[in-house]
Design a protein around this motif. Structure first.
Motif, PDB file in Angstrom:
ATOM      1  N   GLY A 225      -1.631   1.731  -2.803  1.00  0.00           N
ATOM      2  CA  GLY A 225      -2.247   2.932  -2.252  1.00  0.00           C
ATOM      3  C   GLY A 225      -2.274   4.056  -3.257  1.00  0.00           C
ATOM      4  O   GLY A 225      -3.304   4.728  -3.451  1.00  0.00           O
ATOM      5  N   ASP A 226      -1.155   4.280  -3.944  1.00  0.00           N
ATOM      6  CA  ASP A 226      -1.089   5.325  -4.966  1.00  0.00           C
ATOM      7  C   ASP A 226      -1.948   4.972  -6.175  1.00  0.00           C
ATOM      8  O   ASP A 226      -2.578   5.843  -6.791  1.00  0.00           O
ATOM      9  CB  ASP A 226       0.358   5.549  -5.406  1.00  0.00           C
ATOM     10  CG  ASP A 226       1.175   6.301  -4.366  1.00  0.00           C
ATOM     11  OD1 ASP A 226       0.563   6.871  -3.428  1.00  0.00           O
ATOM     12  OD2 ASP A 226       2.416   6.319  -4.487  1.00  0.00           O
TER      13      ASP A 226
ATOM     14  N   ASP B  38      -5.999  11.381  -2.573  1.00  0.00           N
ATOM     15  CA  ASP B  38      -4.666  11.098  -2.054  1.00  0.00           C
ATOM     16  C   ASP B  38      -4.626   9.697  -1.448  1.00  0.00           C
ATOM     17  O   ASP B  38      -5.656   9.050  -1.254  1.00  0.00           O
ATOM     18  CB  ASP B  38      -4.272  12.139  -1.004  1.00  0.00           C
ATOM     19  CG  ASP B  38      -5.212  12.130   0.183  1.00  0.00           C
ATOM     20  OD1 ASP B  38      -4.970  11.377   1.148  1.00  0.00           O
ATOM     21  OD2 ASP B  38      -6.228  12.861   0.125  1.00  0.00           O
ATOM     22  N   ARG B  39      -3.409   9.235  -1.128  1.00  0.00           N
ATOM     23  CA  ARG B  39      -3.224   7.850  -0.677  1.00  0.00           C
ATOM     24  C   ARG B  39      -3.998   7.542   0.597  1.00  0.00           C
ATOM     25  O   ARG B  39      -4.707   6.530   0.680  1.00  0.00           O
ATOM     26  CB  ARG B  39      -1.732   7.571  -0.445  1.00  0.00           C
ATOM     27  CG  ARG B  39      -1.450   6.133  -0.013  1.00  0.00           C
ATOM     28  CD  ARG B  39      -0.023   5.974   0.492  1.00  0.00           C
ATOM     29  NE  ARG B  39       0.942   6.353  -0.530  1.00  0.00           N
ATOM     30  CZ  ARG B  39       2.241   6.515  -0.276  1.00  0.00           C
ATOM     31  NH1 ARG B  39       2.695   6.390   0.948  1.00  0.00           N
ATOM     32  NH2 ARG B  39       3.070   6.849  -1.257  1.00  0.00           N
ATOM     33  N   GLU B  40      -3.877   8.383   1.626  1.00  0.00           N
ATOM     34  CA  GLU B  40      -4.538   8.098   2.897  1.00  0.00           C
ATOM     35  C   GLU B  40      -6.056   8.090   2.739  1.00  0.00           C
ATOM     36  O   GLU B  40      -6.748   7.244   3.314  1.00  0.00           O
ATOM     37  CB  GLU B  40      -4.118   9.115   3.963  1.00  0.00           C
ATOM     38  CG  GLU B  40      -2.667   9.000   4.389  1.00  0.00           C
ATOM     39  CD  GLU B  40      -2.322   7.625   4.940  1.00  0.00           C
ATOM     40  OE1 GLU B  40      -3.160   7.038   5.653  1.00  0.00           O
ATOM     41  OE2 GLU B  40      -1.214   7.129   4.658  1.00  0.00           O
TER      42      GLU B  40
ATOM     43  N   ALA C 244      -5.454   5.644  -5.223  1.00  0.00           N
ATOM     44  CA  ALA C 244      -5.657   7.095  -5.173  1.00  0.00           C
ATOM     45  C   ALA C 244      -5.858   7.668  -6.575  1.00  0.00           C
ATOM     46  O   ALA C 244      -6.724   8.521  -6.797  1.00  0.00           O
ATOM     47  CB  ALA C 244      -4.469   7.762  -4.487  1.00  0.00           C
TER      48      ALA C 244
ATOM     49  N   TYR D 208       0.818  -1.215   0.000  1.00  0.00           N
ATOM     50  CA  TYR D 208       0.000   0.000   0.000  1.00  0.00           C
ATOM     51  C   TYR D 208       0.851   1.264   0.000  1.00  0.00           C
ATOM     52  O   TYR D 208       0.462   2.277  -0.590  1.00  0.00           O
ATOM     53  CB  TYR D 208      -0.896   0.028   1.245  1.00  0.00           C
ATOM     54  CG  TYR D 208      -2.113  -0.855   1.166  1.00  0.00           C
ATOM     55  CD1 TYR D 208      -3.359  -0.343   0.809  1.00  0.00           C
ATOM     56  CD2 TYR D 208      -2.036  -2.211   1.463  1.00  0.00           C
ATOM     57  CE1 TYR D 208      -4.480  -1.142   0.741  1.00  0.00           C
ATOM     58  CE2 TYR D 208      -3.151  -3.023   1.402  1.00  0.00           C
ATOM     59  CZ  TYR D 208      -4.377  -2.485   1.040  1.00  0.00           C
ATOM     60  OH  TYR D 208      -5.477  -3.288   0.971  1.00  0.00           O
ATOM     61  N   ASP D 209       2.002   1.221   0.669  1.00  0.00           N
ATOM     62  CA  ASP D 209       2.710   2.452   0.986  1.00  0.00           C
ATOM     63  C   ASP D 209       3.868   2.803   0.071  1.00  0.00           C
ATOM     64  O   ASP D 209       4.300   3.960   0.041  1.00  0.00           O
ATOM     65  CB  ASP D 209       3.227   2.384   2.431  1.00  0.00           C
ATOM     66  CG  ASP D 209       2.083   2.456   3.437  1.00  0.00           C
ATOM     67  OD1 ASP D 209       1.096   3.152   3.150  1.00  0.00           O
ATOM     68  OD2 ASP D 209       2.172   1.811   4.496  1.00  0.00           O
TER      69      ASP D 209
END
Length: 260
Positions: free
Chosen positions: A194-195, A204-206, A198, A187-188
């Motif tokens: 994650g990206d 955005d990712r979060e 997004a 994810y990170d």
């Protein structure tokens, strides 16, 4: 609790990061001799007695080579954790190429099948062992963004049950752990899932990760899983304490599936 894993030889694939790394570290803390396999360097979590094997499990020749290395160095295999896997965000079924379908199945299904094929004869020779396959809730909850990954994880359930049916009477148990969304480097990392999510949702990712576990796949626990959440269940299922557990699926998904 003592999981009775002292001096047990356990092979963990995908051990360089995420669930695999957490599993390798926990098994090592429990006294196991862990062989961590990954196409990336396995730098941490194996302790003084562990072995790191850098290898690409999508190569059909690799599993036999890995098992031969384990036998040469440790003489036996008590458990195999088929954890290696990965996914990419997709925008549509129509956009997934044939090469991408085949690559997804090679990593998420055939690697586990080939590793099991290489390990089972060794376990039979030593009187038994444990096979643990890390699946995904995507197998039962496919989405537009992960359909090739979901399709590749589904046959892992049938593989595990088939292995359990044939080999449990000979002392080899086979089980599946089914994580839900779990916060790993998948994810990170820059350009990771994650990206990708997004970009798919223009956020955005979060925010994308939050949307995933509150809207797309609501979790009853209200939080995304962590690698240690899964590793603790894996460690129990490969340990002698779970000797009566075989042909089972254990969900570690925050209640996403809610099966009856």
């Amino acid at each position: 609790m003592d999981l009775q894993l002292t001096d047990k030889v356990v092979v963990v694939t995908g051990a360089a990061s995420g669930i695999g790394q957490a599993t390798a570290r926990l098994l090592t803390e429990e006294g196991a001799i862990v062989v961590g396999v990954d196409r990336d360097p396995v730098d941490t979590g194996l302790g003084a007695r562990g072995t790191a094997v850098q290898a690409d499990l999508t190569d059909p020749a690799t599993p036999a080579q890995v098992i031969a290395t384990v036998l040469e160095q440790h003489g036996r295999i008590d458990a195999l954790v088929n954890n290696a896997g990965g996914l990419h965000a997709r925008s549509s079924f129509l956009d997934i190429t044939d090469e991408q379908w085949l690559a997804t199945f090679d990593l998420n299904f055939h690697a586990a099948r080939r590793m099991s094929r290489a390990a089972v004869p060794v376990m039979l020779d030593s009187g038994g062992g444990s096979l643990l396959h890390v699946g995904s809730d995507s197998a039962r909850l496919p989405e537009i963004g992960n359909m090739d990954y979901a399709a590749a994880k589904l046959p892992l359930l049938a593989l595990s049950t088939s292995l359990a049916t044939e080999f449990s009477p000979q002392g080899i148990r086979s089980n599946v752990v089914i994580p839900g969304p779990t916060r790993t480097p998948l994810y990170d990392r820059p350009g990771g899932f994650g990206d990708q999510a997004a970009a798919l949702w223009s956020t955005d990712r979060e925010s994308a990760i939050t949307r995933m576990v509150t809207e797309i796949r609501p979790l009853l626990t209200g939080r995304i899983g962590q690698p240690d959440d899964v590793a603790q269940v894996v460690a129990y299922l490969v340990s002698p304490l779970s000797r009566q557990v075989t042909a089972a699926e254990w969900d570690v998904d925050g209640g996403a599936l809610r099966r009856i």
